[in-house]
Design a protein around this motif. Structure first.
Motif, PDB file in Angstrom:
ATOM      1  N   LEU A  18       0.826  -1.208   0.000  1.00  7.04           N
ATOM      2  CA  LEU A  18       0.000   0.000   0.000  1.00  7.04           C
ATOM      3  C   LEU A  18       0.867   1.267   0.000  1.00  7.04           C
ATOM      4  CD1 LEU A  18      -3.251   0.508   1.661  1.00  7.04           C
ATOM      5  CD2 LEU A  18      -1.496   2.087   2.428  1.00  7.04           C
ATOM      6  N   ASN A  40     -10.862  10.302   4.116  1.00  5.36           N
ATOM      7  CA  ASN A  40     -10.314   9.300   5.024  1.00  5.36           C
ATOM      8  C   ASN A  40      -9.342   8.388   4.275  1.00  5.36           C
ATOM      9  OD1 ASN A  40     -13.571   9.281   6.324  1.00  5.36           O
ATOM     10  ND2 ASN A  40     -11.804  10.002   7.457  1.00  5.36           N
ATOM     11  N   ASN A 381     -11.674   1.368   3.850  1.00  9.61           N
ATOM     12  CA  ASN A 381     -10.545   1.336   2.930  1.00  9.61           C
ATOM     13  C   ASN A 381      -9.227   1.051   3.669  1.00  9.61           C
ATOM     14  OD1 ASN A 381      -9.164   1.577   0.609  1.00  9.61           O
ATOM     15  ND2 ASN A 381      -9.508   3.766   0.334  1.00  9.61           N
ATOM     16  N   THR A 391      -4.221  -1.076  11.590  1.00  4.37           N
ATOM     17  CA  THR A 391      -3.517  -0.419  10.481  1.00  4.37           C
ATOM     18  C   THR A 391      -4.431   0.536   9.713  1.00  4.37           C
ATOM     19  OG1 THR A 391      -4.055  -2.100   8.818  1.00  4.37           O
ATOM     20  CG2 THR A 391      -2.086  -2.487  10.149  1.00  4.37           C
ATOM     21  N   GLY A 394      -7.807   6.651  10.974  1.00  2.00           N
ATOM     22  CA  GLY A 394      -8.812   6.936  12.002  1.00  2.00           C
ATOM     23  C   GLY A 394     -10.234   6.862  11.466  1.00  2.00           C
TER      24      GLY A 394
END
Ligand SMILES: Nc1ncnc2c1ncn2[C@@H]1O[C@H](COP(=O)(O)OP(=O)(O)OP(=O)(O)O)[C@@H](O)[C@H]1O
Length: 498
Positions: A18, A40, A381, A391, A394
């Motif tokens: 990622l 987000n 996501n 991981t 927030g």
């Protein structure tokens, strides 16, 4: 051109496959308020955590005062005058405010960490920023907003040159947010740089000098204040325009009482809940308004079964659901979105799939894969069921809890600040899910500090003050912010409007 304190030069951060931050270049200047916006998971916190020494960059360089920064951890960052206030707090709840401030104050004499005239300087920023907080109060008795202000005082006490604030106003009341905006401007006026990660356009309007927009890890725009309209900024954030108008809640016929609070009382060292009685009908949404710290948190935990009742009862469809231990609360047939979901709603070391199945697991049942589509539906996501909840960003933790609690039809919902830390598209999605629950017959108790949203989305508004329900108002379109605000504070309407 004002002086650059920090420069990010082509900075990338990967977590496995990622790319959390992708080739970001920007500077932060002394004496400016730089707002960092983005949906987000856009990479805002990761970008700032690299500067604070929590993660090394995978590629690129961070320069401090024009030279490559050698920041290998928060202690290094603080020595370099960089402080960060997180979405997630690091206060010791059993200690007083004063002791928490002393513990992180570089000037605290090792031999004396207690009350002492020589350590009173540690309270200067508290007196400026949050004069209402008594330094001798125990941190666990403070509201979330008050705790955040104490965190900010810790950072101010290191004489920071750069203060990074990660969504500071999401837990503040409007009055606290206004005070914080003023304080941020004062800091910038003294030459301190402030990096302000936020989802709230009101923060940007109130104090930003420049605005950085991130999308999917990349910096997509950097603009001076006033160079873009708010609609343009939102479109840059979302890659599309978002219409932020809260749809009205579904109509309901107030006939069948569903969730009934009978004389609910509970006690904590600093707060007592005194005989709250409220009956919520099937399909009804009751919004709870109140200034932070007036018993809303205790009410939520009492209804959710986390805090035992000292008197009274809670009935769902006529059956008592009053609980006596938090473990029993897991079997409460109530959809519960707690305050601070990272602490109270997920197990960080468990996968998203297991977190979605948490209620089953806690009742000794097997976790099934039937929850997996909830990740897609609630736009968590990455929607990877095997990822660990710890991981997630927030906002995505919040969406994960909402997916679990609103993903199946409930008889009743208890939602505490359900849109905290969410971007505009996610806020719309949460309200749509909450309203759909009500439309299908759930009784909804919704605690929020956003009066505009409560006025737009509740059928009735319950006002709390000092642990009591001081008013229960029909939201018939004639209620004003000022009228509710007056009840919240105990002032007259004219005083509240002033
Ligand atoms: N420690 C980590 N391990 C793995 N992935 C991570 C970690 N920290 C962040 N990520 C991922 O990096 C991406 C960016 O996260 P980040 O927290 O920076 O987003 P954000 O813009 O601050 O979001 P929010 O507004 O929701 O707080 C997300 O996809 C997140 O899941």
């Amino acid at each position: 051109m004002p002086e650059s304190l920090v420069q990010f030069a082509g900075v990338t951060r990967r977590f496995g496959d990622l790319i959390a931050v992708n080739n970001a270049s920007l500077d932060i200047r002394a004496g400016e308020v730089l707002a960092i916006l983005g949906e987000n998971g856009a990479g805002k916190s990761t970008l700032m955590k690299m500067l604070y020494g929590l993660y090394p960059a995978s590629e690129g360089q961070i320069l401090l005062d024009g030279a490559p920064a050698k920041i290998s951890g928060p202690a290094d960052a603080m020595r370099n005058g960089i402080g960060m206030v997180f979405q997630h707090f690091s206060l010791l709840p059993a200690l007083s405010v004063r002791d928490n401030l002393l513990l992180s104050w570089p000037k605290t004499p090792f031999w004396k960490s207690h009350r002492n005239a020589r350590t009173d300087d540690v309270l200067t920023s508290l007196a400026e920023l949050a004069p209402q907080i008594d330094p001798e109060r125990i941190v666990s008795s403070l509201s979330v907003g008050e705790q955040q202000l104490v965190e900010l005082c810790k950072v101010l006490n290191i004489n920071a040159r750069l203060v990074i604030l990660d969504e500071p106003t999401s837990v503040l009341t409007p009055a606290e947010a206004t005070r914080l905006h003023g304080f941020i401007k004062q800091l910038a006026g003294r030459g301190v740089a402030v990096a302000l990660i936020t989802h709230k356009l009101a923060d940007v309007e109130a104090c930003a000098d420049r605005i950085v927009v991130m999308r999917r890890g990349s910096v997509v725009d950097i603009a001076e204040r006033g160079a873009r309209s708010m609609a343009e900024t939102v479109a840059l954030m979302m890659g599309q325009s978002v219409d932020r108008t809260l749809r009205p809640p579904p109509a309901f016929g107030r006939t069948v009482p569903r969730l009934v609070l009978e004389n609910v009382s509970a006690q904590r060292p600093d707060m007592s809940l005194q005989g709250i009685s409220l009956s919520i009908a099937a399909g009804e949404i009751v919004g709870v308004a109140g200034v932070a710290g007036n018993g809303q948190a205790l009410l939520a935990e009492a209804v959710a079964g986390v805090e035992p009742l000292t008197a009274g009862d809670i009935l769902l469809d006529g059956v008592s659901i009053a609980r006596h231990t938090p473990f029993e609360a897991v079997s409460t047939p109530l959809g519960y979105i707690p305050e601070q979901p990272r602490d109270n709603g997920v197990v960080a070391t468990m996968s998203l799939a297991r977190n979605l199945a948490l209620r089953d697991l806690a009742q000794g049942k097997r976790a099934t894969g039937r929850h997996a589509n909830l990740l897609e539906r609630f736009n968590v996501n990455p929607p990877d069921p095997a990822k660990l909840a710890g991981t997630l960003s927030g906002g995505n933790v919040q969406k994960l809890v909402i997916a679990r609690e609103l993903g199946i039809q409930r008889d009743a919902i208890l939602a505490c600040y359900p849109t905290m830390g969410l971007d505009l598209a996610a806020i719309e999605m949460v309200y749509a899910a909450m309203f759909a629950q009500a439309a299908s017959g759930a009784a909804v108790l919704w605690i929020s500090e956003d009066l505009d949203d409560l006025l737009a989305g509740s059928h009735r508004i319950a006002v709390m003050r000092e642990g009591r329900l001081v008013a229960l108002l029909d939201n018939d379109g004639t209620l004003s912010r000022e009228a509710v605000g007056a009840l919240m504070t105990g002032m007259t309407e004219t005083e509240a409007a002033a």
